[in-house]
Write a protein that holds these residues in place. Structure first.
Motif, short mmCIF file in Angstrom:
data_model
loop_
_atom_site.label_atom_id
_atom_site.label_comp_id
_atom_site.label_asym_id
_atom_site.label_seq_id
_atom_site.Cartn_x
_atom_site.Cartn_y
_atom_site.Cartn_z
N LYS A 204 10.22 7.59 5.01
CA LYS A 204 11.22 8.06 5.97
C LYS A 204 10.75 9.37 6.59
N LEU A 205 10.92 9.47 7.89
CA LEU A 205 10.60 10.74 8.56
C LEU A 205 11.49 11.85 8.03
N ASP A 206 12.77 11.56 7.93
CA ASP A 206 13.75 12.54 7.46
C ASP A 206 14.46 11.97 6.24
N PRO A 207 14.06 12.40 5.03
CA PRO A 207 14.67 11.84 3.82
C PRO A 207 16.17 12.07 3.72
N GLY A 208 16.69 13.04 4.46
CA GLY A 208 18.10 13.36 4.36
C GLY A 208 18.97 12.73 5.43
N ALA A 209 18.42 11.82 6.24
CA ALA A 209 19.18 11.24 7.34
C ALA A 209 18.95 9.73 7.41
N PRO A 210 19.88 8.99 8.01
CA PRO A 210 19.65 7.56 8.22
C PRO A 210 18.43 7.36 9.12
N CYS A 211 17.56 6.44 8.73
CA CYS A 211 16.34 6.17 9.51
C CYS A 211 16.25 4.66 9.74
N PRO A 212 17.04 4.14 10.68
CA PRO A 212 17.14 2.68 10.83
C PRO A 212 15.98 2.03 11.58
N LYS A 213 15.21 2.80 12.31
CA LYS A 213 14.14 2.23 13.13
C LYS A 213 12.79 2.39 12.46
N VAL A 214 11.92 1.44 12.68
CA VAL A 214 10.60 1.47 12.06
C VAL A 214 9.53 1.63 13.14
N VAL A 215 8.65 2.62 12.95
CA VAL A 215 7.46 2.79 13.78
C VAL A 215 6.32 2.22 12.96
N SER A 216 5.96 0.98 13.26
CA SER A 216 5.03 0.26 12.40
C SER A 216 3.64 0.90 12.37
N ARG A 217 3.22 1.51 13.49
CA ARG A 217 1.89 2.11 13.53
C ARG A 217 1.75 3.18 12.45
N TRP A 218 2.83 3.91 12.18
CA TRP A 218 2.79 4.99 11.20
C TRP A 218 3.53 4.63 9.91
N ARG A 219 3.95 3.37 9.79
CA ARG A 219 4.66 2.93 8.57
C ARG A 219 5.76 3.91 8.22
N LEU A 220 6.57 4.18 9.21
CA LEU A 220 7.57 5.25 9.09
C LEU A 220 8.92 4.79 9.61
N ARG A 221 9.94 5.05 8.84
CA ARG A 221 11.32 4.85 9.30
C ARG A 221 11.78 6.15 9.94
N VAL A 222 12.41 6.04 11.11
CA VAL A 222 12.80 7.23 11.85
C VAL A 222 14.24 7.13 12.32
N PRO A 223 14.92 8.28 12.50
CA PRO A 223 16.25 8.25 13.13
C PRO A 223 16.15 7.80 14.58
N GLU A 224 17.26 7.36 15.11
CA GLU A 224 17.30 6.85 16.49
C GLU A 224 16.72 7.86 17.48
N HIS A 225 17.12 9.13 17.37
CA HIS A 225 16.73 10.10 18.39
C HIS A 225 15.26 10.48 18.33
N TRP A 226 14.53 10.05 17.28
CA TRP A 226 13.09 10.30 17.20
C TRP A 226 12.28 9.10 17.66
N LEU A 227 12.93 7.98 17.98
CA LEU A 227 12.21 6.75 18.20
C LEU A 227 11.21 6.82 19.35
N LYS A 228 11.56 7.48 20.45
CA LYS A 228 10.69 7.48 21.62
C LYS A 228 9.33 8.11 21.31
N ARG A 229 9.28 9.01 20.33
CA ARG A 229 8.00 9.62 19.96
C ARG A 229 7.03 8.57 19.41
N GLY A 230 7.59 7.54 18.80
CA GLY A 230 6.72 6.55 18.17
C GLY A 230 6.44 5.34 19.05
N GLU A 231 7.06 5.25 20.22
CA GLU A 231 6.86 4.12 21.09
C GLU A 231 5.69 4.37 22.03
N ARG A 232 4.49 4.29 21.46
CA ARG A 232 3.27 4.53 22.25
C ARG A 232 2.37 3.32 22.13
#
Length: 272
Positions: free
Chosen positions: A244-272
């Motif tokens: 999880k990008l943020d262990p203290g927050a819900p991280c419903p989205k997955v950025v598969s390239r980095w094998r990372l779950r991220v909160p909604e508002h961080w998702l655009k950073r991983g959409e490359r």
């Protein structure tokens, strides 16, 4: 007209002993200091230190540990000028890290009132308040006491995580870094810092053995023109599984390239 109460008097002989002990004992005075400096037996030293504490001239900060009380503080809650000096006495083997180290090394302009301490000593609680300071405590294995630099405060030598280790620790434990957004800001400052050392950063992360460090590092730096080879090197060292990008927050989205779950508002950073 009110007359201000004077501090308790110390007999001249005892005052000279106290002055000698304070001059020789350092920022924090131990029973062994009193034995060596004052030439007393251990029992007599314990009794004398206890007596000075009762009289208000010393303040106890830990088992068998005392600090001198400034005259202007008598009758008030005791507040140390520099609570960092308590860290070796209360928590050693330990070091100051996280957001406190980030502030010390100018990785952030934010000012924090607490002090982050990572200690190999078993700590019974996550927070401890002592003499006007609040310490946030994290237990680490003794083998993880690397990447540290000594810093002198008054007469006390205190270990602080160096710049790359500070970044690695905050990537491993974003909560000690003040949250993921603040960690990302510190990481950006690191890229232009005079003590930037990417080789050390990668080595520390490998030694720490926390796979989430590389995932967070690569995600936060991908596409940054100042990052150099760090995103590539992080990708090469990624472990299996999702973090999880943020262990203290819900991280419903997955950025598969980095094998990372991220909160909604961080998702655009991983959409490359």
């Amino acid at each position: 007209m009110m007359v201000q109460a004077s501090p308790p008097a110390v007999p001249k002989g005892k005052k000279a002993l106290l002055a000698r002990l304070v001059a020789a004992g350092g920022d924090v005075i131990a029973i062994d200091d009193a034995v060596a400096v004052l030439g007393m037996s251990r029992k007599a030293a314990v009794q004398q230190l206890s007596r000075w504490r009762e009289q208000g001239w010393l303040s106890r900060v830990g088992p068998g540990r005392y600090v001198p009380v400034p005259l202007e503080s008598l009758g008030k809650a005791q507040v140390l000028d520099d609570p960092w000096v308590l860290v070796p006495e209360l928590f050693a083997p330990a070091y100051i890290g996280g957001r406190t180290a980030a502030e010390h090394w100018d990785l952030t302009e934010q000012i924090f009132t607490d002090i982050v301490v990572l200690s190999a000593r078993r700590v019974g609680r996550k927070e401890l308040s002592a003499h006007g300071a609040r310490f946030l405590l994290t237990h680490v294995p003794e083998g993880h006491l690397f990447g540290l630099r000594p810093v002198w405060r008054h007469r006390t030598r205190i270990m602080v995580s160096d710049v790359p280790r500070t970044i690695v620790d905050m990537l491993a434990l974003p909560e000690i870094g003040g949250g993921v957004q603040h960690v990302a800001d510190c990481l950006q400052s690191y890229l232009a810092h005079p003590d930037r050392d990417d080789g050390a950063l990668l080595e520390y992360a490998l030694r720490l053995g926390n796979g989430a460090v590389f995932k967070r590092l690569g995600f936060l730096l991908e596409g940054n023109p100042l990052a150099g080879q760090l995103p590539r090197e992080a990708h090469l060292r990624m472990t299996q599984g999702l973090a999880k990008l943020d262990p203290g927050a819900p991280c419903p989205k997955v950025v598969s390239r980095w094998r990372l779950r991220v909160p909604e508002h961080w998702l655009k950073r991983g959409e490359r």
